[in-house]
Enzyme design. Structure first.
Site: not given
Length: 246
Positions: A55, A125
């Site tokens: 987000g 990641e």
């Protein structure tokens, strides 16, 4: 004083302003009929090294929906016609240690074949995690035996994930959302669809009862039709294939 005059003299800095983010819960179903969620490992503070829902902050010139679509594209490269819906607004006062941040969470339901996750600029990641509840505790199982619990998640993201999963499971009873997870809506079997229901509901569903529901809710109403074209297999026991008409 007219409204125009009032607006000219209005001081927008009179009140403190919270920041607003959109968090995107990207759900998919893998080839083993397991519900998966995309998470990113945070590359910076706060919660550096913790896993989080992808987000970001909403720009001043974009709507919430546009912000969610932008975040979805940045994390997956997807900008097509995929199901994206607003889930809930999370506004706990201390949910972010930096400042007051209100997050509007969205759910994206996407076929696994369409996804190629990538870590954004602020992530170390990106990984898909299988979602399950064990002894009433949320567990997320990723690659290389990576197993997450609530303590491994950033912010209030455990609450957001659990809220989303409950919403998704509940909506299967009165919507067509299960079809969004099919890799091919134009050619699928009853077993494929039942597998999607089972992994989201978190329980085994009787095949006979599911077939009755399928006929009543989807086949008899025209939402789904039988594919009449001859299949490569000549076996009489080969499963029927269906087409989602919407």
């Amino acid at each position: 004083m007219t409204e125009e005059e009032y607006l000219k003299t209005y001081n927008p800095n009179k009140y403190e302003k919270p920041s607003v983010t959109t968090d995107i819960l990207i759900f998919t179903v893998n080839e083993n009929h397991e519900l998966e969620l995309l998470l990113i490992k945070r590359g910076g503070h706060p919660y550096k090294g913790k896993w989080a829902i992808p987000g970001g902050f909403v720009n001043m010139t974009e709507s919430l929906d546009d912000g969610a679509k932008r975040e979805l594209k940045e994390e997956t490269g997807l900008s097509g016609d995929y199901h994206l819906e607003q889930l809930y607004t999370f506004g706990g006062v201390n949910r972010d240690p930096r400042m007051r941040v209100i997050s509007v969470a969205y759910m994206a339901l996407i076929p696994k074949a369409a996804l190629l996750p990538r870590a954004g600029d602020d992530a170390a990641e990106a990984m898909f995690f299988r979602v399950s509840i064990n002894d009433r505790e949320l567990q997320l199982a990723g690659e290389n035996k990576t197993l997450l619990t609530a303590k491994d998640l950033a912010f209030d993201h455990e609450e957001i994930i659990c809220t989303a999963w409950k919403r998704l499971a509940g909506k299967l009873d009165y919507t067509d959302l299960a079809f969004e997870f099919l890799n091919n809506k134009n050619d699928f079997t009853l077993g494929e669809l039942r597998g999607i229901y089972e992994c989201i509901k978190g329980q085994t569903i009787d095949a006979g009862n599911f077939a009755k529901m399928f006929r009543s809710k989807y086949l008899n109403t025209g939402i789904v039709s039988v594919i009449t074209e001859e299949k490569e297999s000549s076996s009489k026991t080969a499963p029927k294939h269906y087409h989602y008409t919407r």
